[in-house]
Design an enzyme around this catalytic site. Structure first.
Site: not given
Ligand code: 5GP
Length: 176
Positions: A41, A95-96, A99, A127, A148-149, A155, A161
């Site tokens: 990402g 990091e992208d 969440d 978020k 969700f974005v 992706d 992407r």
């Molecule tokens: P976390 O571990 O913080 O829950 O999630 C991180 C990963 O989940 C990100 O690196 C990404 O790959 C994916 N992710 C979380 N939210 C989104 C979203 O809104 N859109 C997309 N495309 N991926 C997300």
């Protein structure tokens, strides 16, 4: 593309990246930091951010896969480790999106084991309503609502992407 609504334009992303880069340039003016991008990402963010960085720096990538059984639990698996030795180095994690916070926590703990001189966490998106973190993300590009974005590296099912901005699904579009 008509199922998507622009949330953050390429121009807004570009100007925020310039601000982030100057903050990092300032922080590391006498150091050679190593930037570690989290694949897949963050590839676009990493490329654009590094083009704005003026201090000498190095880079590497780490690849993870995360599985979320539910919003609060999940596991993170390491698919590709970094090649660089980060002991005693100033490490910047790129990091992208944060969440739940599971992925960034995994990275933070794994990097800390190698005893870096410092660890700076940078995420383009956060978020805040979802992330349950007991540590700060040092630099956040944009805070967004819990939806969700896609685009700009992010992706859905490995697609989208390549979009140059951040998009959300339009109201009423049931499916991608
Ligand atoms: P976390 O571990 O913080 O829950 O999630 C991180 C990963 O989940 C990100 O690196 C990404 O790959 C994916 N992710 C979380 N939210 C989104 C979203 O809104 N859109 C997309 N495309 N991926 C997300």
């Amino acid at each position: 593309m008509d199922k998507f609504e622009l949330l953050i334009s390429p121009d807004k992303i570009a100007s925020r990246i310039k601000e982030i880069a100057s903050e990092l340039d300032e922080k590391f003016q006498n150091e050679v930091p190593i930037f570690i991008g989290i694949l897949n990402g963050s590839f676009m963010f990493m490329a654009d951010l590094l083009r704005q960085i003026s201090v000498d720096c190095e880079m590497d990538f780490i690849k993870l896969s995360s599985y979320h059984g539910s919003a609060s639990s999940g596991t993170v698996r390491l698919l590709k480790d970094i090649s660089a030795d980060i002991t005693g180095r100033h490490v910047v994690i790129v990091e992208d999106i944060v969440d739940s916070g599971l992925t960034i926590r995994f990275i933070k703990e794994r990097m800390a084991e190698a005893d870096p001189a410092s660890l700076t966490l940078v995420s383009l998106l956060l978020k805040p309503e979802l992330a349950k973190l007991d540590f700060p993300i040092d630099i956040v590009g944009f805070e967004i609502s819990p939806e969700f974005v896609v685009g700009y590296g992010l992706d859905y099912d490995q697609k989208f992407r390549n979009f140059d901005g951040i998009y959300r699904l339009k109201e009423g579009s049931a499916d991608f």
